[in-house]
Design a protein around this motif. Structure first.
Motif, PDB file in Angstrom:
ATOM      1  N   GLY A 161       0.826  -1.201   0.000  1.00 38.84           N
ATOM      2  CA  GLY A 161       0.000   0.000   0.000  1.00 38.84           C
ATOM      3  C   GLY A 161       0.859   1.248   0.000  1.00 38.84           C
ATOM      4  O   GLY A 161       1.784   1.379  -0.806  1.00 38.84           O
ATOM      5  N   VAL A 162       0.595   2.162   0.918  1.00 33.57           N
ATOM      6  CA  VAL A 162       1.366   3.412   0.960  1.00 33.57           C
ATOM      7  C   VAL A 162       2.815   3.179   1.352  1.00 33.57           C
ATOM      8  O   VAL A 162       3.670   4.060   1.149  1.00 33.57           O
ATOM      9  CB  VAL A 162       0.725   4.430   1.931  1.00 33.57           C
ATOM     10  CG1 VAL A 162      -0.655   4.833   1.458  1.00 33.57           C
ATOM     11  CG2 VAL A 162       0.668   3.874   3.356  1.00 33.57           C
ATOM     12  N   HIS A 163       3.134   2.008   1.905  1.00 29.87           N
ATOM     13  CA  HIS A 163       4.508   1.703   2.308  1.00 29.87           C
ATOM     14  C   HIS A 163       5.248   0.873   1.262  1.00 29.87           C
ATOM     15  O   HIS A 163       6.413   0.516   1.482  1.00 29.87           O
ATOM     16  CB  HIS A 163       4.502   0.993   3.657  1.00 29.87           C
ATOM     17  CG  HIS A 163       3.865   1.808   4.746  1.00 29.87           C
ATOM     18  ND1 HIS A 163       4.396   2.996   5.187  1.00 29.87           N
ATOM     19  CD2 HIS A 163       2.721   1.625   5.450  1.00 29.87           C
ATOM     20  CE1 HIS A 163       3.614   3.510   6.126  1.00 29.87           C
ATOM     21  NE2 HIS A 163       2.593   2.696   6.299  1.00 29.87           N
ATOM     22  N   SER A 164       4.605   0.570   0.152  1.00 26.53           N
ATOM     23  CA  SER A 164       5.272  -0.055  -0.988  1.00 26.53           C
ATOM     24  C   SER A 164       5.991   1.033  -1.780  1.00 26.53           C
ATOM     25  O   SER A 164       5.445   2.121  -1.962  1.00 26.53           O
ATOM     26  CB  SER A 164       4.235  -0.746  -1.884  1.00 26.53           C
ATOM     27  OG  SER A 164       4.709  -0.906  -3.200  1.00 26.53           O
ATOM     28  N   PRO A 165       7.212   0.786  -2.260  1.00 26.71           N
ATOM     29  CA  PRO A 165       7.928   1.818  -3.016  1.00 26.71           C
ATOM     30  C   PRO A 165       7.137   2.384  -4.188  1.00 26.71           C
ATOM     31  O   PRO A 165       7.232   3.575  -4.487  1.00 26.71           O
ATOM     32  CB  PRO A 165       9.184   1.077  -3.500  1.00 26.71           C
ATOM     33  CG  PRO A 165       9.431   0.059  -2.447  1.00 26.71           C
ATOM     34  CD  PRO A 165       8.056  -0.400  -2.016  1.00 26.71           C
ATOM     35  N   ALA A 166       6.341   1.537  -4.854  1.00 33.02           N
ATOM     36  CA  ALA A 166       5.554   2.012  -5.992  1.00 33.02           C
ATOM     37  C   ALA A 166       4.051   1.906  -5.744  1.00 33.02           C
ATOM     38  O   ALA A 166       3.259   1.963  -6.682  1.00 33.02           O
ATOM     39  CB  ALA A 166       5.930   1.241  -7.253  1.00 33.02           C
ATOM     40  N   GLY A 167       3.649   1.725  -4.484  1.00 34.25           N
ATOM     41  CA  GLY A 167       2.237   1.740  -4.135  1.00 34.25           C
ATOM     42  C   GLY A 167       1.461   0.483  -4.455  1.00 34.25           C
ATOM     43  O   GLY A 167       0.252   0.540  -4.671  1.00 34.25           O
ATOM     44  N   TYR A 168       2.121  -0.682  -4.455  1.00 32.29           N
ATOM     45  CA  TYR A 168       1.423  -1.936  -4.765  1.00 32.29           C
ATOM     46  C   TYR A 168       0.560  -2.390  -3.594  1.00 32.29           C
ATOM     47  O   TYR A 168       0.909  -2.203  -2.430  1.00 32.29           O
ATOM     48  CB  TYR A 168       2.423  -3.033  -5.143  1.00 32.29           C
ATOM     49  CG  TYR A 168       2.980  -2.869  -6.537  1.00 32.29           C
ATOM     50  CD1 TYR A 168       2.399  -3.515  -7.621  1.00 32.29           C
ATOM     51  CD2 TYR A 168       4.075  -2.040  -6.768  1.00 32.29           C
ATOM     52  CE1 TYR A 168       2.903  -3.354  -8.904  1.00 32.29           C
ATOM     53  CE2 TYR A 168       4.588  -1.871  -8.055  1.00 32.29           C
ATOM     54  CZ  TYR A 168       3.986  -2.535  -9.119  1.00 32.29           C
ATOM     55  OH  TYR A 168       4.483  -2.357 -10.392  1.00 32.29           O
ATOM     56  N   SER A 169      -0.558  -3.034  -3.927  1.00 36.54           N
ATOM     57  CA  SER A 169      -1.544  -3.446  -2.927  1.00 36.54           C
ATOM     58  C   SER A 169      -1.072  -4.645  -2.123  1.00 36.54           C
ATOM     59  O   SER A 169      -0.121  -5.352  -2.495  1.00 36.54           O
ATOM     60  CB  SER A 169      -2.859  -3.814  -3.616  1.00 36.54           C
ATOM     61  OG  SER A 169      -2.697  -4.994  -4.388  1.00 36.54           O
TER      62      SER A 169
END
Length: 249
Positions: A135-143
């Motif tokens: 989510g918001v803590h993924s480098p590219a915003g992955y779910s």
């Protein structure tokens, strides 16, 4: 003569320390370095970037496989240990001692990285300790779902490579190269997705120093790699060997 469990545990501790210190350290200290040309009024990144971090993780495993792999098997990763147990390469009774050694080694490395990083004026650990996330803590915003699928698949294939490269039928002496390059490839694929875990000890090592949501998401980076490791261990035995699946207690 087989090595004692204490010596094997220490090998796993040292190996996991090196993996976290070298891999996460490269991300913390060297991935992004800004240089400025004052005469031209320009700034540019001279850091090693994703490629350099991926190579660093691969090199940590490659070097430690040759350094201490002959002592403990060179797991440095709870998911690898679980896959080895599932494939009958390690007695189930050694699972928890290996996990403890790996997590302790990783946490010591995380503490060392945090201590060094705090030596630079203005450094803020929160969000800057190479933690894994979705989510918001993924480098590219992955779910969450995307990260779960990626981590399970990549860990499963990692186990298949490890078990294949260390199979008695494989060419001798090249396992470390195959395993190190596979971990490099895994990072090249998944750094933008999750910052690449495939290793619960690596994720645990920096999560609590990083903060910024990493501790609350750590459960996924235990669940997904362990599931992938279990799948990889079982698949290798069922598909690529003539052995029957059994757990040696």
């Amino acid at each position: 003569m087989s090595e004692s469990l204490t010596r094997r545990g220490l090998a796993e501790l040292f190996g996991t320390f090196w993996l976290v210190f070298g891999g996460c350290g490269s991300a913390i200290f060297a991935a992004k370095q800004i240089a400025s040309d004052t005469s031209a009024g320009m700034s540019f990144n001279v850091g090693i970037g994703y490629l350099g971090v991926a190579l660093a993780f691969g090199l940590t495993v490659l070097t430690m496989v040759y350094a201490v792999g002959h002592i403990s098997g060179g797991h440095f990763n709870p998911a690898v240990t679980l896959g080895a147990v599932a494939a009958g390469r390690l007695p189930a009774r050694d699972l928890v001692p290996y996990w403890i050694a790996q997590v302790v080694g990783g946490l010591i490395a995380g503490l060392a990285l945090w201590t060094i990083a705090k030596g630079r004026k203005g450094f803020e650990a929160e969000g800057n300790m190479a933690a894994n996330g979705f989510g918001v803590h993924s480098p590219a915003g992955y779910s969450l779902a995307a990260v779960l699928i990626a981590e399970v698949l990549l860990t499963a294939f990692f186990l298949i490579v490890i078990l294949g490269a260390t199979d008695k039928r494989a060419p001798a002496g090249f396992a470390g190269v195959a395993i190190g390059l596979t971990l490099t490839l895994i990072h090249l694929i998944s750094i933008p997705i999750s910052n690449t875990s495939v290793n619960p000890a690596r994720s645990t090592a920096v999560a609590f120093f990083n903060g910024s949501g990493a501790p609350g998401q750590l459960w996924l980076f235990w669940l997904a790699p362990l599931l992938g490791g279990l799948i990889g261990g079982i698949v290798y035995v069922l598909v690529f060997t003539d052995e029957k699946l059994k757990l040696d207690a």
